[in-house]
Design an enzyme around this catalytic site. Structure first.
Site, PDB file in Angstrom:
ATOM      1  N   ASP A   7       0.866  -1.180   0.000  1.00  0.00           N
ATOM      2  CA  ASP A   7       0.000   0.000   0.000  1.00  0.00           C
ATOM      3  C   ASP A   7       0.902   1.229   0.000  1.00  0.00           C
ATOM      4  O   ASP A   7       1.194   1.803   1.050  1.00  0.00           O
ATOM      5  CB  ASP A   7      -0.929  -0.004   1.222  1.00  0.00           C
ATOM      6  CG  ASP A   7      -1.873   1.190   1.221  1.00  0.00           C
ATOM      7  OD1 ASP A   7      -2.349   1.575   0.138  1.00  0.00           O
ATOM      8  OD2 ASP A   7      -2.119   1.747   2.307  1.00  0.00           O
ATOM      9  N   GLU A  67      -2.505  -2.114  -5.187  1.00  0.00           N
ATOM     10  CA  GLU A  67      -3.667  -1.497  -5.819  1.00  0.00           C
ATOM     11  C   GLU A  67      -3.195  -0.671  -7.012  1.00  0.00           C
ATOM     12  O   GLU A  67      -2.107  -0.086  -6.972  1.00  0.00           O
ATOM     13  CB  GLU A  67      -4.407  -0.594  -4.831  1.00  0.00           C
ATOM     14  CG  GLU A  67      -5.121  -1.353  -3.745  1.00  0.00           C
ATOM     15  CD  GLU A  67      -5.890  -0.444  -2.799  1.00  0.00           C
ATOM     16  OE1 GLU A  67      -5.827   0.799  -2.947  1.00  0.00           O
ATOM     17  OE2 GLU A  67      -6.556  -0.976  -1.907  1.00  0.00           O
ATOM     18  N   ASP A 139      -2.326   1.337   7.143  1.00  0.00           N
ATOM     19  CA  ASP A 139      -1.648   1.119   5.860  1.00  0.00           C
ATOM     20  C   ASP A 139      -1.187  -0.330   5.722  1.00  0.00           C
ATOM     21  O   ASP A 139      -1.246  -0.913   4.639  1.00  0.00           O
ATOM     22  CB  ASP A 139      -0.475   2.087   5.704  1.00  0.00           C
ATOM     23  CG  ASP A 139      -0.948   3.537   5.651  1.00  0.00           C
ATOM     24  OD1 ASP A 139      -1.750   3.854   4.757  1.00  0.00           O
ATOM     25  OD2 ASP A 139      -0.539   4.324   6.512  1.00  0.00           O
TER      26      ASP A 139
END
Length: 162
Positions: A7, A67, A139
């Protein structure tokens, strides 16, 4: 199969490592790499790169998951996210580690059941899916979610899953 979830963020990059055996998931490690807002940009990016390179060297994942980039309303925030992603993904590339990228909404849907889940919902579901896990922060929870989602999504998305 060991999967490293990422992340990326310039302020605090989360990472999480899980093991996938058949359809069973287990937690290996997770953490966060923070940078000082007062440090020069090059130093911050170097810290992220070195931190992820160290995680890769210690945990020896088979692949990574992250992501896909998204666009914020603030172009400056988008640029900083892109730079931090570049440092993190470069660490993966330097280690010869393949990275599968998934849309943020798809990661949330795979883990929580809805693409609009907030950070607290994601962290709560990660704790359900990885019983007994102590999460280093939000996170790190998002990074674990990326790894969990990749374990489920990669084969269906046509990603190479060696």
């Amino acid at each position: 199969m060991i999967i490293l979830g990422l992340d990326p963020s310039l302020t605090c990059t989360g990472w999480g490592v899980i093991r996938l055996e058949g359809s069973r998931l287990s937690h290996i490690a997770n953490g966060q790499i923070s940078t000082s807002t007062k440090a020069p940009m090059a130093d911050r990016l170097a810290r992220l790169h070195a931190g992820i390179a160290e995680v890769i060297a210690q945990q020896r994942p088979d692949r990574a998951a992250c992501e896909e980039v998204f666009v914020n309303d603030n172009p400056q925030s988008t640029l900083k996210l892109a730079q931090s992603r570049g440092a993190v993904l470069a660490a993966c590339g330097a280690a010869g580690l393949r990275v599968n990228e998934h849309a943020a909404r798809l990661v949330k849907k795979a883990v929580v059941g809805t693409g609009g889940a907030d950070k607290m919902q994601v962290a709560a579901m990660v704790k359900v899916l990885l019983p007994g896990v102590t999460i280093a922060g939000s996170d790190a929870a998002d990074a674990l979610a990326a790894a969990i989602a990749d374990a489920h999504l990669a084969p269906r998305a046509g990603c190479k899953v060696e």
